[in-house]
Design a protein around this motif. Structure first.
Motif, short mmCIF file in Angstrom:
data_model
loop_
_atom_site.label_atom_id
_atom_site.label_comp_id
_atom_site.label_asym_id
_atom_site.label_seq_id
_atom_site.Cartn_x
_atom_site.Cartn_y
_atom_site.Cartn_z
N GLU A 85 141.29 21.31 -24.52
CA GLU A 85 142.60 20.78 -24.84
C GLU A 85 143.56 21.66 -24.94
OE1 GLU A 85 144.45 18.50 -28.70
OE2 GLU A 85 142.35 17.96 -28.18
N SER A 86 143.43 22.94 -25.15
CA SER A 86 144.36 24.08 -25.36
C SER A 86 144.98 24.49 -24.07
CB SER A 86 143.85 25.15 -26.31
OG SER A 86 142.91 25.91 -25.45
N LYS A 87 144.09 24.34 -23.14
CA LYS A 87 144.33 24.66 -21.65
C LYS A 87 144.80 23.38 -20.87
CE LYS A 87 141.93 28.59 -21.93
NZ LYS A 87 143.01 29.87 -21.84
N SER A 88 144.75 22.17 -21.34
CA SER A 88 145.06 21.22 -20.61
C SER A 88 146.66 20.99 -20.47
CB SER A 88 144.56 20.00 -21.11
OG SER A 88 145.07 19.65 -22.43
N GLU A 89 147.46 21.47 -21.68
CA GLU A 89 149.00 21.41 -21.53
C GLU A 89 149.44 21.72 -20.21
OE1 GLU A 89 150.75 19.35 -23.23
OE2 GLU A 89 148.86 18.90 -24.61
N THR A 90 149.26 23.04 -19.60
CA THR A 90 149.80 23.49 -18.66
C THR A 90 149.24 22.68 -17.43
OG1 THR A 90 149.29 25.67 -19.40
CG2 THR A 90 149.67 25.55 -16.98
N VAL A 91 147.87 21.97 -17.39
CA VAL A 91 147.76 21.27 -16.25
C VAL A 91 148.44 19.91 -16.39
CG1 VAL A 91 145.58 19.97 -15.43
CG2 VAL A 91 145.37 22.18 -16.06
N LYS A 93 151.35 19.33 -17.53
CA LYS A 93 152.79 19.72 -16.96
C LYS A 93 152.98 20.07 -15.62
CE LYS A 93 156.59 22.41 -18.58
NZ LYS A 93 157.22 23.73 -19.18
N TYR A 94 151.94 20.69 -14.85
CA TYR A 94 152.26 21.36 -13.83
C TYR A 94 151.14 20.58 -12.58
CZ TYR A 94 155.22 24.58 -15.97
OH TYR A 94 156.23 25.33 -16.61
N ALA A 95 150.42 19.66 -12.98
CA ALA A 95 149.23 18.89 -12.31
C ALA A 95 148.67 20.07 -11.30
CB ALA A 95 150.09 18.06 -11.33
N PHE A 96 148.70 19.63 -10.11
CA PHE A 96 148.09 20.52 -8.99
C PHE A 96 148.26 22.18 -9.29
CE2 PHE A 96 148.25 23.33 -5.16
CZ PHE A 96 146.84 23.22 -4.70
N TRP A 97 149.39 22.40 -9.50
CA TRP A 97 149.54 23.99 -9.66
C TRP A 97 149.18 24.39 -11.05
CZ3 TRP A 97 149.95 26.58 -5.78
CH2 TRP A 97 150.75 26.15 -4.44
N GLY A 98 149.19 23.76 -12.07
CA GLY A 98 148.69 23.95 -13.32
C GLY A 98 146.91 24.13 -13.33
N LEU A 102 145.14 27.92 -13.55
CA LEU A 102 144.10 27.95 -14.65
C LEU A 102 142.83 28.74 -14.19
CD1 LEU A 102 143.19 27.40 -17.65
CD2 LEU A 102 142.47 25.31 -16.69
N VAL A 103 142.47 28.12 -12.91
CA VAL A 103 141.11 28.45 -12.12
C VAL A 103 141.35 29.77 -11.56
CG1 VAL A 103 139.64 28.01 -10.38
CG2 VAL A 103 140.38 26.15 -12.04
N ALA A 104 142.44 30.10 -10.80
CA ALA A 104 142.68 31.28 -10.17
C ALA A 104 142.85 32.57 -10.98
CB ALA A 104 143.93 31.03 -9.11
N ILE A 105 143.57 32.49 -12.11
CA ILE A 105 143.45 33.71 -12.90
C ILE A 105 142.43 34.19 -13.53
CG2 ILE A 105 144.69 34.75 -14.86
CD1 ILE A 105 147.04 32.71 -14.43
N PRO A 106 141.76 35.31 -12.82
CA PRO A 106 140.39 35.73 -13.25
C PRO A 106 140.21 36.34 -14.78
CG PRO A 106 141.18 37.21 -11.62
CD PRO A 106 142.15 36.23 -11.99
N LEU A 107 140.74 35.83 -15.66
CA LEU A 107 140.59 36.35 -17.05
C LEU A 107 139.64 35.39 -17.95
CD1 LEU A 107 144.58 36.64 -17.62
CD2 LEU A 107 142.80 38.44 -17.12
N PRO A 108 139.03 36.07 -18.95
CA PRO A 108 138.19 35.14 -20.00
C PRO A 108 138.97 33.93 -20.34
CG PRO A 108 138.16 37.68 -20.49
CD PRO A 108 139.17 37.36 -19.35
N VAL A 118 138.46 20.97 -18.04
CA VAL A 118 139.64 20.47 -18.48
C VAL A 118 140.20 19.15 -17.51
CG1 VAL A 118 142.34 20.83 -18.12
CG2 VAL A 118 141.06 22.36 -19.20
N ALA A 119 139.87 19.26 -16.26
CA ALA A 119 139.87 18.06 -15.46
C ALA A 119 139.12 16.82 -15.66
CB ALA A 119 139.33 18.28 -13.96
N ALA A 120 137.76 17.27 -16.57
CA ALA A 120 137.11 15.95 -16.96
C ALA A 120 137.51 15.33 -18.23
CB ALA A 120 135.53 16.42 -17.15
N MET A 121 138.17 16.31 -19.10
CA MET A 121 138.67 15.83 -20.33
C MET A 121 140.00 14.69 -20.10
SD MET A 121 136.65 16.88 -22.56
CE MET A 121 135.42 16.74 -21.92
#
Length: 156
Positions: A85-91, A93-98, A102-108, A118-121
């Protein structure tokens, strides 16, 4: 060599570690001889993508089952849902790019597992979410490769 490919593939499937751990293992002398870059890249990208459709399709059912089985598992599910849920706001807001970012940035806390969760939620359709997550994995591979070879040049 086949064992090293399998290790690279399996490590890339593990949540949190994912491709950002699998690709360096494939390219390093750890667990056997270094793999050719393209072989290590293919093994880590495919390994990271394999769990995605299963997460998108089944995670809500798995979470419901976990909640029924044990109060401890209920706590784990709640924690994972809050993280998604905390990560879903970006998704949202920005749909595809969000989702891609989220997936492309290789951070914990980012990556294919988190993106699929996030997509499932958000009840995203598999046909829409899967290609976005897959492209994000390729983006993460590009970033990890750049860091790996940048460090490789700097250290040697």
């Amino acid at each position: 060599m086949l064992v090293k490919i399998l290790i690279t593939f399996l490590v890339s499937m593990v949540p949190i570690i994912e491709l950002r751990g699998g690709l360096p293992i494939g390219l390093s002398g750890q667990f056997g001889p270094e793999l050719n870059y393209w072989v290590a890249l293919a093994a880590s990208v495919v390994g990271n993508i394999v769990p995605v459709p299963f997460i998108i399709i089944f995670i809500k059912k798995i979470f419901a089952w976990m909640r029924k089985v044990s109060p401890k598992l209920n706590g784990v599910v709640t924690k994972l849902e809050k993280r998604a849920e905390s990560k879903s706001e970006t998704v949202k807001k920005y749909a595809f790019w969000g989702l891609f970012i989220l997936v492309a940035i290789p951070l914990p806390g980012t990556g294919a597992w988190t993106g699929a969760l996030v997509a499932a939620m958000l009840d995203m359709d598999l046909k829409r979410a899967f290609p976005t997550v897959a492209l994000g994995v390729v983006g993460a591979a590009a970033i990890v490769s750049a860091v790996w070879f940048g460090l490789d040049v700097a250290l040697f």
